[in-house]
Design a protein around this motif. Structure first.
Motif, PDB file in Angstrom:
ATOM      1  N   GLY A   1      10.562 -37.873  17.792  1.00 44.98           N
ATOM      2  CA  GLY A   1       9.759 -38.688  18.862  1.00 44.98           C
ATOM      3  C   GLY A   1       9.721 -40.026  19.171  1.00 44.98           C
ATOM      4  O   GLY A   1      10.411 -40.540  19.945  1.00 44.98           O
ATOM      5  N   THR A   2       9.263 -40.384  18.758  1.00 45.62           N
ATOM      6  CA  THR A   2       8.705 -41.351  18.282  1.00 45.62           C
ATOM      7  C   THR A   2       9.803 -42.969  18.147  1.00 45.62           C
ATOM      8  O   THR A   2       9.570 -43.460  19.206  1.00 45.62           O
ATOM      9  CB  THR A   2       7.290 -41.956  17.193  1.00 45.62           C
ATOM     10  N   VAL A   3      10.566 -42.118  17.051  1.00 49.07           N
ATOM     11  CA  VAL A   3      11.521 -42.908  17.083  1.00 49.07           C
ATOM     12  C   VAL A   3      12.987 -43.300  18.244  1.00 49.07           C
ATOM     13  O   VAL A   3      12.940 -44.975  18.785  1.00 49.07           O
ATOM     14  CB  VAL A   3      12.769 -42.608  15.863  1.00 49.07           C
ATOM     15  N   VAL A   4      12.652 -42.082  19.309  1.00 46.89           N
ATOM     16  CA  VAL A   4      13.456 -42.278  20.181  1.00 46.89           C
ATOM     17  C   VAL A   4      12.728 -42.378  21.396  1.00 46.89           C
ATOM     18  O   VAL A   4      13.912 -43.222  22.079  1.00 46.89           O
ATOM     19  CB  VAL A   4      13.483 -40.424  20.777  1.00 46.89           C
ATOM     20  N   GLY A   5      12.284 -42.622  21.356  1.00 51.43           N
ATOM     21  CA  GLY A   5      10.867 -43.089  22.726  1.00 51.43           C
ATOM     22  C   GLY A   5      10.816 -44.731  22.178  1.00 51.43           C
ATOM     23  O   GLY A   5      11.121 -45.070  23.561  1.00 51.43           O
ATOM     24  N   LEU A   6      10.955 -44.863  21.142  1.00 53.23           N
ATOM     25  CA  LEU A   6      11.161 -46.693  20.878  1.00 53.23           C
ATOM     26  C   LEU A   6      12.039 -47.400  21.810  1.00 53.23           C
ATOM     27  O   LEU A   6      12.365 -48.342  22.055  1.00 53.23           O
ATOM     28  CB  LEU A   6      10.767 -46.931  19.499  1.00 53.23           C
ATOM     29  N   LEU A   7      13.228 -46.092  21.466  1.00 54.89           N
ATOM     30  CA  LEU A   7      14.766 -47.313  21.660  1.00 54.89           C
ATOM     31  C   LEU A   7      14.669 -47.052  23.589  1.00 54.89           C
ATOM     32  O   LEU A   7      14.753 -46.307  23.663  1.00 54.89           O
ATOM     33  CB  LEU A   7      15.849 -46.838  21.439  1.00 54.89           C
ATOM     34  N   PRO A   8      14.938 -48.153  23.996  1.00 57.16           N
ATOM     35  CA  PRO A   8      15.198 -48.052  25.357  1.00 57.16           C
ATOM     36  C   PRO A   8      16.348 -47.056  25.967  1.00 57.16           C
ATOM     37  O   PRO A   8      17.052 -48.107  25.075  1.00 57.16           O
ATOM     38  CB  PRO A   8      15.234 -50.460  25.802  1.00 57.16           C
ATOM     39  N   GLY A   9      16.191 -46.573  26.991  1.00 59.64           N
ATOM     40  CA  GLY A   9      17.914 -46.214  27.577  1.00 59.64           C
ATOM     41  C   GLY A   9      17.174 -44.838  27.187  1.00 59.64           C
ATOM     42  O   GLY A   9      17.888 -44.009  27.595  1.00 59.64           O
ATOM     43  N   LEU A  10      16.494 -44.069  25.829  1.00 56.92           N
ATOM     44  CA  LEU A  10      17.065 -42.747  25.791  1.00 56.92           C
ATOM     45  C   LEU A  10      16.403 -41.723  26.550  1.00 56.92           C
ATOM     46  O   LEU A  10      16.750 -40.726  27.236  1.00 56.92           O
ATOM     47  CB  LEU A  10      17.033 -42.791  23.878  1.00 56.92           C
ATOM     48  N   GLY A  11      14.973 -42.197  26.420  1.00 53.76           N
ATOM     49  CA  GLY A  11      13.711 -40.598  26.546  1.00 53.76           C
ATOM     50  C   GLY A  11      13.697 -39.590  25.990  1.00 53.76           C
ATOM     51  O   GLY A  11      14.685 -39.090  25.337  1.00 53.76           O
ATOM     52  N   PRO A  12      13.128 -38.626  26.783  1.00 51.18           N
ATOM     53  CA  PRO A  12      12.986 -37.156  26.514  1.00 51.18           C
ATOM     54  C   PRO A  12      13.681 -36.659  26.553  1.00 51.18           C
ATOM     55  O   PRO A  12      14.148 -35.753  25.617  1.00 51.18           O
ATOM     56  CB  PRO A  12      11.593 -37.431  26.826  1.00 51.18           C
ATOM     57  N   ILE A  13      14.219 -37.039  27.599  1.00 57.81           N
ATOM     58  CA  ILE A  13      15.279 -36.170  28.273  1.00 57.81           C
ATOM     59  C   ILE A  13      15.901 -35.687  27.352  1.00 57.81           C
ATOM     60  O   ILE A  13      16.971 -35.073  26.992  1.00 57.81           O
ATOM     61  CB  ILE A  13      15.766 -36.312  29.707  1.00 57.81           C
ATOM     62  N   ASN A  14      16.990 -37.625  26.915  1.00 58.34           N
ATOM     63  CA  ASN A  14      17.931 -37.418  25.847  1.00 58.34           C
ATOM     64  C   ASN A  14      17.550 -36.765  24.141  1.00 58.34           C
ATOM     65  O   ASN A  14      18.515 -36.124  23.327  1.00 58.34           O
ATOM     66  CB  ASN A  14      18.441 -38.342  25.712  1.00 58.34           C
ATOM     67  N   GLY A  15      16.126 -36.784  23.963  1.00 56.71           N
ATOM     68  CA  GLY A  15      16.083 -36.573  22.611  1.00 56.71           C
ATOM     69  C   GLY A  15      16.275 -34.974  22.980  1.00 56.71           C
ATOM     70  O   GLY A  15      16.684 -34.667  21.453  1.00 56.71           O
ATOM     71  N   VAL A  16      14.802 -34.733  23.939  1.00 55.76           N
ATOM     72  CA  VAL A  16      15.143 -32.951  23.441  1.00 55.76           C
ATOM     73  C   VAL A  16      16.729 -32.303  23.763  1.00 55.76           C
ATOM     74  O   VAL A  16      16.878 -31.287  22.790  1.00 55.76           O
ATOM     75  CB  VAL A  16      14.820 -32.585  24.608  1.00 55.76           C
ATOM     76  N   ALA A  17      17.462 -32.991  24.601  1.00 55.99           N
ATOM     77  CA  ALA A  17      18.908 -32.399  24.770  1.00 55.99           C
ATOM     78  C   ALA A  17      19.885 -32.310  23.398  1.00 55.99           C
ATOM     79  O   ALA A  17      19.981 -32.081  22.848  1.00 55.99           O
ATOM     80  CB  ALA A  17      19.834 -33.306  25.974  1.00 55.99           C
ATOM     81  N   LEU A  18      19.691 -33.742  22.438  1.00 55.83           N
ATOM     82  CA  LEU A  18      20.465 -33.796  21.459  1.00 55.83           C
ATOM     83  C   LEU A  18      19.634 -32.572  20.408  1.00 55.83           C
ATOM     84  O   LEU A  18      19.957 -32.393  19.280  1.00 55.83           O
ATOM     85  CB  LEU A  18      19.696 -35.440  20.922  1.00 55.83           C
ATOM     86  N   LEU A  19      18.535 -32.478  20.478  1.00 55.65           N
ATOM     87  CA  LEU A  19      18.081 -31.671  19.100  1.00 55.65           C
ATOM     88  C   LEU A  19      17.799 -30.119  18.959  1.00 55.65           C
ATOM     89  O   LEU A  19      17.874 -28.923  18.287  1.00 55.65           O
ATOM     90  CB  LEU A  19      16.469 -32.421  19.106  1.00 55.65           C
ATOM     91  N   ILE A  20      18.693 -29.750  20.581  1.00 58.86           N
ATOM     92  CA  ILE A  20      19.357 -28.450  20.619  1.00 58.86           C
ATOM     93  C   ILE A  20      19.419 -27.678  20.333  1.00 58.86           C
ATOM     94  O   ILE A  20      19.515 -26.630  19.530  1.00 58.86           O
ATOM     95  CB  ILE A  20      18.677 -27.831  23.010  1.00 58.86           C
ATOM     96  N   PRO A  21      21.169 -28.205  20.449  1.00 59.98           N
ATOM     97  CA  PRO A  21      21.903 -27.519  19.585  1.00 59.98           C
ATOM     98  C   PRO A  21      21.834 -27.555  17.656  1.00 59.98           C
ATOM     99  O   PRO A  21      21.790 -26.381  16.803  1.00 59.98           O
ATOM    100  CB  PRO A  21      23.498 -28.776  20.175  1.00 59.98           C
TER     101      PRO A  21
END
Length: 504
Positions: free
Chosen positions: A30-50
Motif C-alpha cells: 500500500g505504501t508503494v502504491v500510494g507513493l505513485l501519483p495517480g494509482l491510489g487505494p482503489i487501484n491498489g485494492v482492486a489489483l490485489l483482489i484477484p
C-alpha cells in the motif's frame, strides 16, 4: 463486556503469524502504491483482489490484506504531496497546502514524520470509534439522503472561500472551473454529449488522473524549469528527520478534533477522505484566524487533513460492515471482494461471522502501528528525493507522470490533454489562482449532480426537498454563514482602515 470479548477474539485472529505477515505485506504494498501519483487505494485494492482469491487466502486474511493496503495507500499518498507538491490522490490535495511549503523551508522530514503521526492518531481514534459506536453511527448515517448529501456538497464548495484568505473570489472561480470540468462527457441520464467538442475521447469525461497530474505535476515541472540551472536544488532538507515535542503538542488538539470529525465524515456513505480532509482543513483555519500561517507551512494545516484522512478511512468501513453500504470508493471494491467469498456484509455479519468483523477491526490497530514503525525510519530515504537537482528531477517526474496517465486508457490523447491542463494550471498559478479548489470542485461536481437528480426524482421535481429536513436546514444555515464571512472580512478590513486614518 460482549464488545471487549469480541475484540479479544478479533485480536486472536489478527495476531496469528499468518495474518501478521499478511498485514505487513499489505502495508508495504500500500505504501508503494500510494507513493505513485495517480494509482491510489482503489487501484491498489482492486489489483490485489484477484491475487488474494487466486492464492486461496481465507476470507478474514483477504480482508486484512485489503484493509492494510487501503491504509498503506493513504500513508504513501502524502509523500509525493509533501515532497513534490503532487497529490498522490484526491484526499491528499489538502496536504500539499502546508506540507509542501514546510518542505520548501527545509522541514521535509518533520513534515513527513508529523503527517505519519497525525494519520496514526486519526486512525486510532476512528478504530476506537468503530469498536464503541459502529452500529449506532451506521443507523444514524441512514438519515442522510440525496438531498442532505447535495446540501453537504454545496457547503463544501462554498466553504472553499475560507481556504483562500484574502482571495475568496479567485477561489470561487477556481471551484467553478472544477465544476465545469466535471460536467464534460456523456450525460448519464439523457445520453447527450456535454462540452466534448465532438471528441469521442472525452465521452467518458476527463479522468481524475489526467486532471490531477496535469494541474499539479505538469504545472510544477514548468515552474521548476523557470529556475533550473545546472546543480540547482529545488528543496533543501535539514538534518532533523522527526518532529519534536513542541510541534507534537501544538497539533495535539487538532489531532483530536480532526480525528473525531474524520471518523464522522467517514461513517457517512459517499463522503470519503477527500471531503473529510477539506472540511478539517477549513475548520482549523477558521479556528486559527489571524494567529495561523495556513498555506505557508503551518504544522496545524498539515496535521488537520492527515488526521482526518486516517480517521475517515477507518470510519468508511463502518457502513460497509454494518449496512453493506460502501463508505468510499475503496470500500465499494472491498464489498466486491467479500462477494467472491459468498459473504454478505450487513448487520447479520456481526452475529454470523464475528471472526471476520472483529479480526478486521483488530487488524486496523496492528496495521497502523506497523505503518508508523515502517514509515518513520524510511523518512531519511524519502527525503533523498530533495537532494536531486532540478535538471535531473524534472525529467523523472515527467516520465512517471506520463506513465501514470498512459496506463489508465493507453491513449496518447490523455497525454496531450494532460499537457494542455498543465499549461492552464501553470497560467492560473502565475495569476495567483489556487489549484486545489479546481480539483475539489471537479470531484464534488459529479456527486452534487447525482444527488440533486436523485433528490428531485424522489420529490417529482419539487425543489422543497432540498430544505425539507432538519439536517438540510442546518447545513443551509452553515452555507449562508460561509457566504457572509468574506463580506464580513471585507467590512472589518475597511473599518480598520477607516479607524487608522482617523487616528492619524
Amino acid at each position: 463486556m460482549d464488545t471487549l470479548s469480541y475484540l479479544g477474539q478479533g485480536f486472536g485472529v489478527a495476531l496469528s503469524p499468518y495474518n501478521l505477515v499478511t498485514a505487513l505485506t499489505g502495508t508495504l504494498i500500500g505504501t508503494v502504491v500510494g507513493l505513485l501519483p495517480g494509482l491510489g487505494p482503489i487501484n491498489g485494492v482492486a489489483l490485489l483482489i484477484p491475487i488474494a482469491f487466486a492464492l486461496g487466502l481465507p476470507p478474514e486474511s483477504a480482508l486484512i490484506l485489503l484493509a492494510a493496503v487501503y491504509l498503506g495507500c493513504e500513508y504513501g499518498g502524502r509523500i509525493s504531496s509533501i515532497l513534490l507538491n503532487i497529490p498522490g490522490e484526491a484526499s491528499t490535495v489538502m496536504t500539499t497546502l502546508d506540507g509542501y511549503p514546510m518542505a520548501r523551508q527545509g522541514l521535509a522530514g518533520v513534515a513527513l514524520s508529523l503527517s505519519a503521526w497525525s494519520s496514526f492518531i486519526g486512525a486510532l481514534i476512528a478504530t476506537c470509534g468503530m469498536v464503541l459506536f459502529a452500529p449506532l453511527l451506521a443507523k444514524w448515517a441512514i438519515a442522510f439522503g440525496p438531498a442532505e448529501y447535495f446540501v453537504l456538497m454545496v457547503f463544501a464548495i462554498v466553504a472553499l472561500g475560507g481556504m483562500a484568505g484574502d482571495k475568496p473570489l479567485k477561489t470561487f472561480i477556481a471551484a467553478l472551473i472544477g465544476l465545469f470540468l466535471s460536467a464534460v462527457g456523456i450525460d448519464a441520464n439523457s445520453g447527450v454529449y456535454r462540452f466534448t467538442g465532438d471528441s469521442v475521447h472525452l465521452a467518458d469525461g476527463i479522468q481524475f488522473v489526467v486532471l490531477v497530474l496535469g494541474l499539479f505535476s505538469i504545472s510544477e515541472i514548468l515552474l521548476l524549469l523557470e529556475k533550473t540551472h545546472h546543480g540547482h536544488i529545488a528543496v533543501k532538507a535539514t538534518g532533523r528527520m522527526l518532529f519534536n515535542f513542541k510541534e507534537a503538542a501544538s497539533v495535539f488538539f487538532v489531532n483530536i478534533r480532526c480525528g473525531l470529525l474524520g471518523f464522522f465524515m467517514g461513517v457517512l456513505p459517499g463522503a470519503g477522505a477527500t471531503l473529510a480532509s477539506a472540511v478539517a482543513y477549513m475548520t482549523e483555519k477558521r479556528m486559527a484566524g489571524d494567529k495561523g500561517t495556513f498555506g505557508k507551512g503551518d504544522a496545524r494545516g498539515l496535521a488537520a487533513p492527515e488526521t482526518a484522512i486516517g480517521a475517515s478511512c477507518c470510519g468508511a468501513l463502518v457502513p460497509m460492515l454494518t449496512l453493506g453500504v460502501p463508505g468510499s470508493g475503496t470500500t465499494a471494491v472491498m464489498i466486491g471482494a467479500l462477494t467472491l467469498y459468498n459473504i454478505t456484509p450487513g448487520p447479520l455479519l456481526f452475529e454470523q461471522q464475528p471472526d471476520i468483523v472483529w479480526g478486521l477491526i483488530a487488524s486496523l490497530f496492528i496495521a497502523n502501528i506497523m505503518l508508523v514503525i515502517l514509515n518513520i525510519p524510511m523518512i531519511r530515504i524519502f527525503t533523498r528525493i530533495l537532494a536531486v537537482p532540478n535538471w535531473a528531477l524534472v525529467p523523472v517526474i515527467a516520465i512517471i507522470t506520463a506513465i501514470g496517465v498512459y496506463a489508465v486508457h493507453a491513449t496518447t490523447f490523455d497525454l496531450f490533454l494532460m499537457v494542455g491542463i498543465g499549461i492552464m494550471g501553470y497560467i492560473l498559478r502565475k495569476l495567483d489562482f489556487p489549484l486545489s479548489p479546481i480539483l475539489l470542485g471537479f470531484i464534488l461536481g459529479g456527486l452534487m449532480e447525482q444527488n440533486l437528480r436523485r433528490a428531485l426524482s424522489i420529490s417529482n421535481g419539487e425543489l422543497g426537498i432540498l430544505w425539507s429536513s432538519p439536517i438540510s436546514m442546518g447545513v443551509w444555515v452553515l452555507v449562508v454563514c460561509m457566504l457572509s464571512l468574506p463580506l464580513l472580512r471585507i467590512w472589518r478590513k475597511r473599518a480598520q482602515q477607516r479607524r487608522a486614518v482617523a487616528d492619524a
